[in-house]
Design an enzyme around this catalytic site. Structure first.
Site, PDB file in Angstrom:
ATOM      1  CD1 TRP A  10      -2.404  -1.760   0.027  1.00  0.00           C
ATOM      2  CD2 TRP A  10      -3.405  -0.730   1.760  1.00  0.00           C
ATOM      3  NE1 TRP A  10      -3.672  -2.267   0.144  1.00  0.00           N
ATOM      4  CE2 TRP A  10      -4.311  -1.670   1.199  1.00  0.00           C
ATOM      5  CE3 TRP A  10      -3.824   0.018   2.856  1.00  0.00           C
ATOM      6  CZ2 TRP A  10      -5.598  -1.850   1.701  1.00  0.00           C
ATOM      7  CZ3 TRP A  10      -5.101  -0.168   3.367  1.00  0.00           C
ATOM      8  CH2 TRP A  10      -5.980  -1.095   2.786  1.00  0.00           C
ATOM      9  CD  GLU A  95       7.940   3.378  -4.504  1.00  0.00           C
ATOM     10  OE1 GLU A  95       7.334   3.157  -3.435  1.00  0.00           O
ATOM     11  OE2 GLU A  95       7.422   3.206  -5.630  1.00  0.00           O
ATOM     12  CB  SER A 207       2.620  -1.287 -14.258  1.00  0.00           C
ATOM     13  OG  SER A 207       3.147  -0.004 -13.978  1.00  0.00           O
ATOM     14  N   GLY A 228       1.450  -2.716  -6.296  1.00  0.00           N
ATOM     15  CA  GLY A 228       1.323  -1.453  -5.588  1.00  0.00           C
ATOM     16  C   GLY A 228      -0.065  -0.869  -5.749  1.00  0.00           C
ATOM     17  N   GLY A 229      -0.210   0.029  -6.714  1.00  0.00           N
ATOM     18  CA  GLY A 229      -1.455   0.766  -6.893  1.00  0.00           C
ATOM     19  C   GLY A 229      -2.704  -0.101  -6.970  1.00  0.00           C
TER      20      GLY A 229
HETATM   21  P1  PGA Z   1       2.855  -0.609  -8.864  1.00  0.00           P
HETATM   22  O1  PGA Z   1       3.947  -0.772  -7.706  1.00  0.00           O
HETATM   23  O2  PGA Z   1       2.079  -1.889  -8.910  1.00  0.00           O
HETATM   24  O3  PGA Z   1       2.008   0.558  -8.416  1.00  0.00           O
HETATM   25  O4  PGA Z   1       3.591  -0.357 -10.126  1.00  0.00           O
HETATM   26  C1  PGA Z   1       4.631  -1.983  -7.556  1.00  0.00           C
HETATM   27  C2  PGA Z   1       5.569  -1.914  -6.385  1.00  0.00           C
HETATM   28  O5  PGA Z   1       6.210  -0.869  -6.179  1.00  0.00           O
HETATM   29  O6  PGA Z   1       5.700  -2.898  -5.642  1.00  0.00           O
END
Ligand code: PGA
Length: 247
Positions: A10, A95, A207, A228-229
């Site tokens: 998240w 990140e 993604s 992620g998203g």
């Molecule tokens: P995303 O992020 O699915 O939003 O591209 C993936 C992640 O950073 O684990």
């Protein structure tokens, strides 16, 4: 064959109001047929663990400190995550590597801290766009694998997430051939170092959405996804779980 894993990250999203999404996910996927992990912000971990304790869903942290305790303002130890109900922690997300300058050695120390606390480490690696375009992807992966994974990693305590940095949050996804090449490479490298590498889960991340999940999960050596998203809403993450259980 390793048991498949759908993991959600998240990131810095979610207040207690978002726990309704977890309730919806648990209701729709009471017997998912694959492992499901959700990593909320630390502020929600204990609440999410309590809300999911009767479900197969595991909760996890997004980072931990390498030490068990001490004078480290703002940091959280693996023991603390465990006590809050976590079963796993993400280490070395790009990140964290970018925003906080984390090195492979830092990621290895954090992963060791996770093992020491009884947590699964979801260790992230992946190349940048420059590295991809200059043809150094596999050597970057080799360096990250060698430096970020402790020697006592096993299929039980470690999950590897291959996340090309240029695919995270961008909507750009590598071709299935590119994903397959890197995953096969990772499996071979792990096999040279760990006796149970065949059972180590290798996740693809970057993604992943319901619309591309079937294609990605059909790739050899892809044992799940780090999302992620599309993990924030049950209506987005649920179909990815379904795609993985059907793969
Ligand atoms: P995303 O992020 O699915 O939003 O591209 C993936 C992640 O950073 O684990």
């Amino acid at each position: 064959m390793p048991r498949k894993l759908a993991a959600g990250n998240w990131k810095m999203n979610g207040t207690p109001a978002a726990l309704t999404e977890v309730a919806a996910l648990c209701a729709a996927h009471s017997a998912p047929g694959v492992d499901v992990l959700l990593c909320p912000p630390a502020t929600l971990l204990a609440q999410m663990a309590a809300a999911t304790q009767d479900h197969a869903l595991m909760v996890g942290g997004q980072d931990c400190h390498a030490n068990a305790s001490g004078a480290h303002t703002g940091d959280i130890s693996a023991q603390m995550l465990k006590a809050a109900g976590a079963g796993a922690v993400i280490t070395g997300h790009s990140e964290r590597r970018t925003d906080h300058g984390e090195t492979d050695a830092d990621v290895s120390a954090k992963s060791q801290a996770a093992y020491d606390a009884g947590l699964i480490a979801v260790i992230c690696i992946g190349e940048t766009l420059d590295e991809r375009e200059s043809g150094t992807t596999l050597s970057v992966i080799d360096t990250q694998l060698a430096g970020s994974i402790p020697d006592n990693a096993t299929a039980a305590n470690t999950v590897i997430a291959y996340e090309p940095v240029w695919a995270i949050g961008t909507g750009k996804v590598p071709t299935t051939a590119q994903i397959g090449e890197v995953h096969a490479h990772i499996r071979a490298r792990l096999a040279a170092r760990f006796s149970d590498a065949a059972d180590m889960r290798l996740l693809y991340g970057g993604s992943v959405k319901a619309s591309n999940a079937d294609d990605i999960f059909a790739v050899a050596d892809v044992d799940g996804a780090l999302v992620g998203g599309a993990s924030l809403k049950a209506s987005d993450f649920g179909p990815i779980i379904t795609a993985l259980s059907n793969a």
